[in-house]
Design an enzyme around this catalytic site. Sequence first.
Site, mmCIF file in Angstrom:
data_model
loop_
_atom_site.group_PDB
_atom_site.id
_atom_site.type_symbol
_atom_site.label_atom_id
_atom_site.label_comp_id
_atom_site.label_asym_id
_atom_site.label_seq_id
_atom_site.Cartn_x
_atom_site.Cartn_y
_atom_site.Cartn_z
ATOM 1 N N LYS A 115 0.846 -1.231 0.303
ATOM 2 C CA LYS A 115 -0.128 -0.262 0.435
ATOM 3 C C LYS A 115 0.762 1.358 -0.187
ATOM 4 O O LYS A 115 0.468 2.279 -0.724
ATOM 5 C CB LYS A 115 -0.908 -0.162 1.504
ATOM 6 C CG LYS A 115 -2.634 0.324 1.218
ATOM 7 C CD LYS A 115 -3.714 0.308 2.148
ATOM 8 C CE LYS A 115 -4.391 0.560 0.948
ATOM 9 N NZ LYS A 115 -6.218 0.023 2.037
ATOM 10 N N LYS A 207 -7.231 -8.289 -8.184
ATOM 11 C CA LYS A 207 -8.086 -8.000 -7.319
ATOM 12 C C LYS A 207 -9.007 -6.537 -7.365
ATOM 13 O O LYS A 207 -9.363 -5.927 -7.998
ATOM 14 C CB LYS A 207 -7.767 -8.182 -5.958
ATOM 15 C CG LYS A 207 -8.818 -8.474 -4.727
ATOM 16 C CD LYS A 207 -7.913 -8.509 -3.221
ATOM 17 C CE LYS A 207 -9.118 -8.155 -2.536
ATOM 18 N NZ LYS A 207 -8.704 -8.374 -1.231
ATOM 19 N N LYS A 210 -12.712 -1.713 -5.573
ATOM 20 C CA LYS A 210 -13.487 0.442 -5.899
ATOM 21 C C LYS A 210 -11.885 1.155 -6.038
ATOM 22 O O LYS A 210 -12.927 2.022 -6.696
ATOM 23 C CB LYS A 210 -14.183 0.851 -4.365
ATOM 24 C CG LYS A 210 -13.435 0.772 -3.577
ATOM 25 C CD LYS A 210 -13.833 0.100 -2.090
ATOM 26 C CE LYS A 210 -12.964 0.132 -1.005
ATOM 27 N NZ LYS A 210 -13.046 -1.246 -0.479
#
Length: 344
Positions: A115, A207, A210
Site C-alpha cells: 500500500k 483483485k 473500488k
Amino acid sequence: MADFTPRIFSGIKPSGDLHLGNYLGAIRRFVPLQNDYACIFGVVDMHAITVWQDPADLKRGTLEIAAAYLAAGIDPKKHIVMNQSQVHEHAELGWIFSCIARMGWMSRMTQYKDKVGKDAEKHSLGLFAYPALMAADILVYKATHVPVGEDQKQHLELTRDIAGKFNHDFAARLKELGLGEEFFPLTEPIIAGPATRVMSLKDGKRKMSKSEPSELSTIYLMDDADAIAKKIKKAKTDPEPLPSEAKGLDDRPEAKNLVEIYAALAEKPVEAVLAEFGGQGFGAFKPALADLAVETLAPMAGEMRRWMDDKGAIEAVLRDGAERSRAIAEPVLQDVKRIIGFVS
Ligand code: TRP
C-alpha cells in the site's frame, strides 16, 4: 487448547461501495457459519479511517455494510451485527496490542508494504498499526475462527503471534490470577477457496476493488441490471472459446475470472460450468453470465435498498449489537487490565 467458545469475528471496512468481491468472497460466506458458531460481524470503521474518508461517505458506507449483512441473511438477534467504533474496547485493546507487537513483525506486513510502496512518510501511523487493531477486533471476543480472504492470512498469523506473546509474557501473572495458561486463543482463519476471489473485469490479475481505474472493472452490489449487463458485456476476454476443462483456464486470467464468477454465483464447481459452456465463445457465455448475475444479485440489492430506506432500523440493529458486543468484550478487557497490572 483451553476451552474457548467456538466464536467467529469478521469485519468489512466501509471505505467505498460494496462490490461483487465483497459479496462472494465475504458476506455470502458468512451466512452458513451462523449454524456452527456464535458470530459477530463488524463494520470496521476505525480501520477505514487509516486512509482519508469523507465523513458523509463513511457514514453511508457503514450503514450500507450493515444493510448488506442483514440483506444477505445474517440474523442480528441470534448473532451480532455491530459497528467497531461503538465498542470502545476494540480501541483500548488495540493500544495494548500495539505495545505487544514488535516493530519487526509489523514491518513485514505485505499489505502495508504494498500500500505505501516507497512512500511511507506521508501515510498515517494508524495504517502501520492497522493489523494490531485487527488482532484486537478478534481477541477482544476471544474469537476462535475468522473467515477471511487469502490476502488477510498474514494478519491472522500476526493475531496468533500477538496472542501467543501475550500468553507467554504474562504466564506467571495468569497463573497467579488463576486464569489458566492460555488467556487468548490462537485464532484460526477460515480461508475462502480461489473461486471466491473475484478479480477486476478489466484485468484478471488484479483483485476487484473500488479503486480500479476503470468504472467498468467493478460490479457494485447496488448496480442496476443494465449496469451489471453492460459491465459484463465490456469485460476483457480473449478470442478463444471456453475450454472444457479447468486446466484450460491456466494463463487465461480474464476467462478464468468470468468462469469463476459464474461458478460462484451458480454455486456450482468450475468443472460443471465448463461442461456446459466448453467450446462456446464469449458471445454466448457473457449474456448467460449477465443473466445469472442480475438474477442472483437483484434480490440482495432490493433487500439492501429496503434497509437503506429505513436507516433508523439499521441504527437500532447496530446499537443493540454494540451493547451485546460490549457484554462479551468488557469482561475480557477487565481481565487484560488486571493481568497487565493496571489499577482498577
Ligand atoms: N483487514 C480486513 C480487510 O481489509 C478487515 C478487518 C478488520 C477484519 N478487522 C478484522 C477482518 C477482523 C477480519 C477480522 O478485509
